[in-house]
Design a protein around this motif. Structure first.
Motif, PDB file in Angstrom:
ATOM      1  N   PHE A 147       0.826  -1.202   0.000  1.00 14.82           N
ATOM      2  CA  PHE A 147       0.000   0.000   0.000  1.00 14.82           C
ATOM      3  C   PHE A 147       0.864   1.258   0.000  1.00 14.82           C
ATOM      4  CE2 PHE A 147      -3.881  -2.089   2.138  1.00 14.82           C
ATOM      5  CZ  PHE A 147      -4.426  -2.355   0.895  1.00 14.82           C
ATOM      6  N   VAL A 148       2.157   1.078   0.283  1.00 18.35           N
ATOM      7  CA  VAL A 148       3.063   2.228   0.333  1.00 18.35           C
ATOM      8  C   VAL A 148       3.864   2.260  -0.966  1.00 18.35           C
ATOM      9  CG1 VAL A 148       5.000   3.260   1.558  1.00 18.35           C
ATOM     10  CG2 VAL A 148       3.173   2.115   2.829  1.00 18.35           C
ATOM     11  N   TYR A 149       3.969   3.468  -1.529  1.00 19.46           N
ATOM     12  CA  TYR A 149       4.719   3.599  -2.781  1.00 19.46           C
ATOM     13  C   TYR A 149       6.197   3.326  -2.551  1.00 19.46           C
ATOM     14  CZ  TYR A 149       0.508   6.304  -3.799  1.00 19.46           C
ATOM     15  OH  TYR A 149      -0.774   6.708  -3.942  1.00 19.46           O
ATOM     16  N   LYS A 150       6.821   2.777  -3.575  1.00 13.11           N
ATOM     17  CA  LYS A 150       8.258   2.493  -3.493  1.00 13.11           C
ATOM     18  C   LYS A 150       9.074   3.760  -3.256  1.00 13.11           C
ATOM     19  CE  LYS A 150       8.755  -1.784  -6.123  1.00 13.11           C
ATOM     20  NZ  LYS A 150       7.557  -2.016  -6.960  1.00 13.11           N
ATOM     21  N   GLU A 151       8.559   4.912  -3.718  1.00  9.05           N
ATOM     22  CA  GLU A 151       9.301   6.165  -3.598  1.00  9.05           C
ATOM     23  C   GLU A 151       9.431   6.616  -2.144  1.00  9.05           C
ATOM     24  OE1 GLU A 151       6.763   5.470  -5.681  1.00  9.05           O
ATOM     25  OE2 GLU A 151       6.412   7.145  -7.039  1.00  9.05           O
ATOM     26  N   LEU A 152       8.544   6.145  -1.298  1.00  5.57           N
ATOM     27  CA  LEU A 152       8.500   6.705   0.052  1.00  5.57           C
ATOM     28  C   LEU A 152       9.463   5.994   1.002  1.00  5.57           C
ATOM     29  CD1 LEU A 152       4.663   7.286   0.463  1.00  5.57           C
ATOM     30  CD2 LEU A 152       6.436   8.881  -0.274  1.00  5.57           C
ATOM     31  N   GLY A 187      -6.175   5.434  -4.270  1.00  7.07           N
ATOM     32  CA  GLY A 187      -4.939   6.205  -4.278  1.00  7.07           C
ATOM     33  C   GLY A 187      -4.658   6.761  -2.891  1.00  7.07           C
ATOM     34  N   PRO A 188      -3.743   6.162  -2.137  1.00  5.87           N
ATOM     35  CA  PRO A 188      -3.479   6.663  -0.788  1.00  5.87           C
ATOM     36  C   PRO A 188      -2.812   8.032  -0.795  1.00  5.87           C
ATOM     37  CG  PRO A 188      -2.025   4.809  -1.310  1.00  5.87           C
ATOM     38  CD  PRO A 188      -2.962   4.952  -2.455  1.00  5.87           C
ATOM     39  N   GLY A 189      -2.010   8.300  -1.801  1.00  6.73           N
ATOM     40  CA  GLY A 189      -1.241   9.543  -1.788  1.00  6.73           C
ATOM     41  C   GLY A 189      -0.059   9.412  -0.830  1.00  6.73           C
ATOM     42  N   PRO A 190       0.887  10.305  -0.933  1.00  2.00           N
ATOM     43  CA  PRO A 190       2.071  10.208  -0.056  1.00  2.00           C
ATOM     44  C   PRO A 190       1.684  10.322   1.414  1.00  2.00           C
ATOM     45  CG  PRO A 190       2.453  11.751  -1.857  1.00  2.00           C
ATOM     46  CD  PRO A 190       1.014  11.413  -1.895  1.00  2.00           C
TER      47      PRO A 190
END
Lengths: 549, 292, 329, 330
Positions: free
Chosen positions: A332-337, A442-445
């Protein structure tokens, strides 16, 4: 016949004259009338359009709603673009303080902001907004607004104490229009009773004309505290279908598309068009298989879910349904974060392994019809895959998933329904309208709200929890995360939660799309692509930065 | 429509007249072509229409492998067209059978019984005919959910009344014919009279109506699918169109959008031709005019 | 005109309307799932909120009570609040009606005029090459779904040649006023109305042709010919006038059918009329709005049918046989 | 005479139809008295003729007697039983013995059935035979009996391929196959070529001989009535105006209407002077008054009391009754 020919000729001639004279007349008039002002035309499809300015959940859930209010109103702060690493950027609040326990936040407002009618924006407007907006019906409901008390220190300072320790790296009170108190005061108990025809805010643009189902005409707010915007006018045009909208871009009738971008199938149509560039960014939405653990069948069995995850070839889905414009996802967490957990359990595509898992768990084809049977022999493993029929990519992905599961002996029946019915079914897993579904959000950052998807039903988690998932371990981790007040601690729990989900697979996260936006670069610069495309609910930057060449 | 059953004693006459009728012949040929496609679909194409192909064949134009090109999941358009003809024809016929059966039953009872039964049934028929058809279909389809059988039901609900009304008017005139009175005098009961004397003489109307219903169903299915209310899990011409519109790639893939439209249009034309031919033949005086 | 006949027609229309309201009410109670839950996009809505909403929309009452409530509101002209636009349904619809009427009016006018002329020619020249050409064209036109015409017209004239706009009713944000605005709207009307006209024209050609042929075989035409009346006079004075009669009936009967073409054309060309509204309401499952649109369509059909019935009695003397003495017939 | 000898007994039979009539600007409801108080008996083996102009109520009478339409009033007894009192099912069974031959042979036979199927249908309705073979033989016999020979050539023929005379024989066959006691023949030869009429009439007579059948023979043609009938009843506007043995009526007519009818029969001898009774030209008005003689408006010899008093049938000779107030003045 002889007698009738002249009539026919007359009709034909009349039609010809009418059509072409109107064409010439109207077409010519348009150019001379609008030549002096720079205008950005944004093309939307009807499905995304906002057809009423009344404030309600459409401002949160309709794509055009999300975009429009961000231009007409200011927020306390906004999320930065990709370049800034999605860091919080000041807007009405020039800066903010937070107490040691991370519960009390103080926002310092700029003193040069005025509403479109000239009234200054003060802390009282902020207080009013946060007091009554979440209470409007249905509520503007976000974790960000769970405050305990609010105190106006002076005209430009407001102190807000949250229920839980908050933040890191983001302050609370994100993503809400600051409304003018003097306008809304009479309607504070029912915001929907105010028609809000002028969308009077303090934003960069003002409504010049709004025509439901046709267009929204915005003009620059020359008195904006940040200076006048780079274009004089923005027109949101609404087209009947995706094809028509795409033609409008190619014809030059429109300069950019709204929110969701174009279908990857059509990207070739824009590549050779003079003056059009195609911007590609990762989607803010993540796609997953949503397993309904309330169903009394194989889906409840972790082994079956594992097998299904192994049997789904994500690369092929991306190739086929997204024409390559996408990437696999697993959390659920983006790889970018920063708090993305690299150390989670993954289920790479391996059909043989999927079959082995099913065989070992006792799901064998006992009646020889080519479809595996349930462990207790109570019938075929035949599951309904729910998906929304309205989004072409999702239909295609679901179709391919059904094919791939068929290959390992699980029969999948597609259940394609309209979006509203889809959500109605999805959010009531205890009514068993589906076995598993293809879902996306879309969870967003700043995606703290997202964990509610896994909060156990028995623990007050009903609502977002569409998998009917329940895990004390997860709930404890989530409570700990909410209560902790250092980033390190929070991230530790966030990683733990990702790990738990990847092991229990209530949600089998599979992929993330890319958003493709053709834009007119011949006349405008300043398009800002972030996570989720050139414009979306966390990204008003394109409209803020756009400039005519 | 006036139908004179006197002229229909010999099936041979009918077919002879039918085949010498230009429209009848053309319509029949087109119809046979589609029946052929539907029957031999598996032989005409070995690629199953619902299986997706490889990624490099997404939306390719017509070539040697895919005669009509491929769709957005690299599925073969030609095999979808021929398998779609099965679905389109089947729902067309099923709807035609349901509507003609219901309509005939209602029309027969209303016309034969007369009186209060007739009055009540005809008010119901009038009411249904008064409802705006496509909106009703759309509303029902939206409420009932997208499934091919729901579409059949929806179209049937909307279409039976016209048959009922036509059949009733036929029955009213047939009822006055001496042979009906004669059979009653000979001791036949109501059921026998309706079934063996009146019904066979209503067949031409039923046939013409059935043909009309097939076309209306195919048409309605395509419209409902176009509006996104079709069944996306069954391949029919309508759903092909639906997927094409939904994909957003309609403008750049004519090979995908035209075949289903062409099929729908030509099948409807063929049925219109058949209908016109039958109507002509059953019109009093046609036989004499054509010299049979 | 016979008062009794009119009264009976009014009564019948009224009963039909009553039945329509019932159907309209009933269909939307058949909706699977929970329409109230669908109203809330946010799934965390509490049971209490749902119950409160049910009370607000009167959905907590038993069916009969709901129907009575519905009828009461209807009598007051209230059609409920749109789920999607949050405005009163009546207001949303009222705004769209003139646009649709304009489109229907123009299309119907063109279809009737062109269709009748071509049909009359085909019927008059029965059996000739002209006849078969017109017949072939009209049957083909009649078989093409209206939306397909729309798409083809759009691809050709709005995309490839870009003569006409892709859709809508006016140029967005043009600021046109007066005559310019009228021309602008006219330009936007061309393609949608033609997509309807092309479809209807077939129907009118077929009907006029067959009634023309029918009329031409009538004894009075034969007599007129035998008397040596000029062909043109036969056509205009005897044939056309009588051939018009079935046209009016068919127009009446087909009004129920006509709403279809409007929905298709308005959807393809995003013409912001009632048809597009109906389509959007379906897509967004906005049941109050859908219900309202359906009611408007149904009522329009009933009223138009009634009007056609009256018109018909005015024109066809045979219908008046029970009314006043018929001398002119 | 016992009731058993009377195959049919009709008492005061009435059939009125409601009609709309204009009176000034308003519609008035009125009654068309198609059949207005008929009384007669038919004995076993007898042929009773009904003669009258078209529209005099002959056909209505026959349909009312057979309960194809229900009477407004009066009774019909078949072999002593009141048919109005029977249930639909009893009546359906009773139809086996009460039959009718229709005027139009082309219309009264279903065009979709062949000759054999037409007759088989009747057998099936009454479940007369147990097997198909039995049906075949019954059909064969009856076809031979009505003179449709060779049977094979007619077996599969459809009505459209046959002449009126042949069809009327088929009609008779399908009636006779039921072995009825009593048949109403409603102008059975009026639509046939003159050349075949006698054949049909002879067939009728031979059937009477063979099966001791009773007939009501309805016609407007005095010549055929004279050929077949034992007794004749002259009908005028729903009432019998004169009745009696055939020769008596034709030889010694009493009622002015009967006289007019006889006078109107064309004579083959052109030299013979036509003894024409001048009937007034008059268009019948539906409804009419309850009392008075219906023939009065056309009657050349009417007297004032004809308007007030309804004439009743009065015996003038042995079995000869006339309903005329002024017959003795002629």
């Amino acid at each position: 016949m002889k007698k009738n020919l002249p009539i026919l000729k007359f009709i034909a001639a009349a039609l010809f004259i009418i059509t072409f004279s109107t064409t010439a007349f109207a077409g010519g008039a348009q150019e001379s009338g609008a030549a002096e002002k720079t205008r950005l035309n944004v093309a939307w499809t009807a499905g995304q359009s906002l057809d009423s300015l009344i404030i309600d959940e459409n401002w949160q859930y309709l794509e055009m709603g999300c975009t429009l209010w961000q231009l007409c109103y200011d927020q306390l702060w906004i999320m930065g673009d990709a370049e800034s690493g999605y860091a919080a950027q000041p807007m009405l609040a020039t800066h903010w303080d937070v107490s040691e326990d991370k519960r009390t936040w103080t926002f310092y407002l700029r003193d040069d902001a005025v509403f479109h009618d000239g009234t200054p924006v003060t802390a009282y407007d902020v207080e009013f907004t946060f007091e009554y907006l979440p209470a409007s019906d249905p509520a503007w409901d976000m974790v960000d607004f769970y405050y305990e008390s609010m105190t106006v220190i002076d005209d430009y300072t407001i102190e807000i104490t949250m229920v839980n320790p908050f933040g890191m790296p983001y302050p609370p009170m994100y993503w809400a229009p600051i409304l003018p108190k003097h306008i809304w005061e009479p309607y504070k108990d029912n915001f929907k009773s105010y028609e809000n025809d002028h969308m009077l805010g303090s934003g960069m643009y003002k409504i010049k004309e709004f025509k439901a189902g046709q267009y929204v005409w915005l003009e620059a707010n020359e008195d904006y505290w940040g200076g006048a915007p780079g274009v004089d006018e923005i027109v949101f045009k609404i087209y009947g279908a995706e094809d028509t909208r795409n033609m409008a871009i190619q014809n030059g009738e429109a300069d950019m598309v709204g929110y969701l971008g174009i279908s990857p199938l059509t990207i070739e149509d824009f590549e050779d068009v003079e003056g059009i560039d195609v911007l590609i960014s990762p989607d803010i939405n993540i796609y997953w298989l949503n397993f309904n653990l309330h169903q009394k069948n194989g889906i409840q069995d972790l082994e079956v879910r594992k097998a299904i995850m192994h049997a789904v070839d994500v690369e092929r889905i991306i190739e086929m349904a997204l024409v390559g414009y996408g990437e696999p996802a697993d959390s659920f967490v983006y790889k970018e974060l920063e708090w993305y957990n690299d150390d989670i359990t993954r289920y790479p595509y391996d059909a043989a392994r999927a079959e082995a898992i099913l065989d070992a768990a006792g799901y064998k084809d006992t009646d020889g019809d080519g479809v595996r049977n349930e462990k207790d022999g109570s019938g075929n493993m035949s599951y309904e895959l729910l998906a929304t029929a309205d989004v072409s990519e999702e239909v295609k992905a679901a179709t391919i998933i059904a094919e791939m599961l068929g290959d390992v002996g699980i029969d999948v029946q597609l259940k394609l329904v309209d979006t509203d019915t889809y959500y109605n079914y999805l959010y009531t897993p205890d009514e068993d309208y589906f076995d598993f579904s293809l879902s996306t959000e879309g969870p967003g950052p700043n995606g703290e709200w997202f964990w509610d998807f896994c909060r156990g039903w028995d623990n007050g988690g009903a609502g977002w929890n569409t998998a009917y998932y329940s895990s004390d371990e997860f709930d404890t981790a989530m409570d700990n995360m909410m209560a902790s007040n250092t980033l390190e601690e929070k991230n530790m729990y966030r990683k733990e939660m990702q790990k738990i989900i990847s092991e229990d697979i209530p949600y089998g996260i599979i992929f993330r799309k890319e958003i493709i936006c053709p834009v007119n670069t011949a006349e405008f610069t300043g398009y800002t692509a972030t996570m989720g495309g050139t414009s979306n609910w966390i990204n008003p930057w394109s409209f803020l930065n756009i400039e005519a060449k | 429509m006036r139908v004179n059953s006197y002229k229909l004693q010999k099936a041979g006459d009918f077919w002879a007249m039918f085949f010498s009728h230009r429209m009848g012949r053309t319509g029949f040929l087109i119809f046979c072509f589609f029946i052929f496609l539907a029957l031999f679909a598996p032989i005409l194409r070995t690629v199953p229409p619902e299986i997706s192909g490889s990624a490099d064949r997404i939306l390719t134009g017509p070539d040697g492998i895919s005669w009509l090109g491929t769709d957005d999941l690299a599925r073969d358009v030609w095999s979808q067209v021929i398998f779609g003809s099965r679905v389109s024809l089947i729902i067309g016929f099923v709807t035609a059978i349901i509507t003609v059966f219901t309509g005939t039953l209602v029309g027969l009872v209303a016309g034969f019984k007369g009186g209060i039964v007739d009055e009540i049934l005809m008010r119901i028929v009038d009411f249904f005919m008064m409802l705006p058809h496509l909106p009703l279909m759309i509303v029902l389809a939206a409420v009932m959910g997208a499934s091919i059988w729901n579409i059949v039901i929806v179209i049937s609900i909307v279409s039976w009344p016209s048959t009922a009304r036509l059949v009733r008017s036929q029955v009213l005139s047939l009822k006055e014919r001496p042979f009906v009175e004669a059979i009653r005098c000979l001791g036949a009961n109501d059921i026998t009279m309706m079934m063996s004397e009146i019904l066979p003489n209503v067949f031409p109307v039923m046939f013409a109506q059935g043909v009309l219903m097939v076309t209306e169903t195919i048409y309605a299915e395509s419209v409902l699918s176009f509006l996104g209310l079709g069944d996306p899990t069954t391949i029919s011409w309508g759903t092909m169109l639906h997927f094409c519109f939904e994909s957003g790639a309609m403008a750049r893939s004519p090979w995908w959008v035209f075949p289903p439209i062409v099929c729908i249009v030509s099948l409807i034309i063929s049925f219109s031709f058949l209908g016109t031919a039958v109507t002509d033949i059953l019109t009093p005086g046609y036989k004499e005019k054509m010299g049979y | 005109m016979n008062i009794k006949f009119v009264a009976r027609k009014i009564l019948a229309s009224f009963l039909t309307l009553l039945a329509i309201t019932f159907v309209n009410f009933a269909i939307f109670r058949m909706v699977p799932g929970d329409p109230i839950r669908m109203m809330f996009k946010d799934p965390r809505v509490s049971i209490e909120d749902i119950e409160a909403m049910k009370v607000k929309y009167g959905l907590d009452k038993p069916m009969m009570g709901q129907y009575i409530n519905y009828m009461k509101n209807l009598a007051k002209g209230e059609l409920g609040i749109s789920f999607w636009q949050k405005k009163p349904v009546g207001k949303v619809i009222a705004e769209r009606i003139p646009r649709t009427l304009g489109l229907i009016g123009l299309s119907l006018f063109l279809a009737v005029v062109i269709g009748t002329i071509l049909g009359a020619v085909a019927g008059w020249k029965g059996g000739s090459k002209t006849d078969s050409a017109i017949m072939g064209i009209s049957m083909t036109l009649y078989s093409v779904p209206s939306f397909a015409f729309g798409i083809l017209l759009m691809l050709a004239f709005a995309y490839h040649f870009a003569i006409f706009p892709l859709g809508g009713i006016e140029t967005p944000a043009s600021g046109f006023t007066g005559i310019r605005k009228i021309f602008d709207i006219a330009r936007h009307m061309v393609l949608p109305s033609f997509s309807i006209v092309l479809w209807y024209i077939g129907q009118y050609i077929l009907i006029t042709r067959s009634s023309m042929k029918d009329v031409l075989s009538q004894p009075y035409i034969v007599t007129a010919r035998a008397k040596g009346v000029r062909e043109r006079r036969i056509l205009t004075r005897h044939a056309l006038r009588n051939a018009f009669l079935p046209l009016i009936t068919i127009t009446g009967v087909n009004i129920a059918f006509m709403t279809g073409g409007i929905i298709e054309a308005e959807t393809v060309f995003s013409w912001p009329g009632l048809g597009r509204l109906f389509y959007d309401a379906v897509m967004k499952r906005d049941y109050p709005l859908l219900q309202g649109c359906f009611l408007v369509f149904a009522v329009a059909v009933v009223i138009l049918n009634f009007a056609v019935d009256l018109l018909y009695t005015r024109i066809d003397p045979r219908v008046r046989i029970n009314g006043e003495a018929v001398n002119e017939g | 005479m016992s009731d058993n000898e009377l195959v049919l007994k009709v008492r005061n039979l009435k059939k009125y139809f409601p009609v709309k009539q204009k009176e000034g600007k308003r519609n008035k409801k009125a009654m068309l008295r198609a059949v207005d108080g008929l009384n007669f008996d038919v004995k076993r083996g007898e042929i009773l003729g009904f003669v009258g102009e078209s529209g005099c109520g002959k056909s209505t009478m026959s349909r009312t007697i057979l309960r194809l339409i229900s009477p407004t009033g009066g009774k019909v007894y078949h072999c002593g039983e009141d048919i109005a009192a029977m249930s639909d099912e009893e009546m359906r069974k009773r139809r086996r013995s009460m039959q009718m031959i229709f005027q139009d042979p082309f219309g009264s036979i279903n065009p979709r059935r062949s000759v054999s199927e037409t007759i088989r249908m009747v057998l099936k309705i009454h479940k007369i035979c147990d097997s198909r073979a039995e049906e075949d033989s019954v059909i064969r016999n009856i076809l031979e009996e009505v003179g449709l020979t060779p049977v094979e050539s007619y077996w599969d023929k459809f009505p459209a391929m046959m002449s009126g005379g042949q069809l009327q024989r088929v009609s008779m066959a399908r009636v006779l196959v039921l072995k009825p006691e009593f048949i109403i023949a409603d102008e059975p030869v009026s639509m046939l070529d003159v050349s075949v009429r006698i054949g049909i009439l002879d067939l009728l007579l031979s059937m009477r001989e063979k099966h001791n059948l009773s007939f009501i023979y309805i016609t407007h043609d005095l010549a055929t009535a004279r050929y077949v009938c034992d007794r004749i009843a002259i009908m005028y506007m729903g009432r019998i105006v004169e009745t009696g043995p055939t020769e008596e009526i034709l030889g010694n007519p009493q009622h002015p209407y009967t006289k007019a009818l006889i006078a109107a029969v064309p004579e083959p001898d052109p030299t013979r002077e036509i003894n024409e009774l001048p009937l007034k030209d008059w268009t019948a008005e539906v409804g009419g008054e309850d009392s008075g003689c219906r023939f009065y408006p056309r009657c050349p010899v009417g007297i004032d009391s004809c308007l007030l008093k309804t004439p009743i049938l009065t015996e003038t000779a042995e079995g000869h009754k006339t309903a005329c107030l002024s017959f003795d003045k002629l």
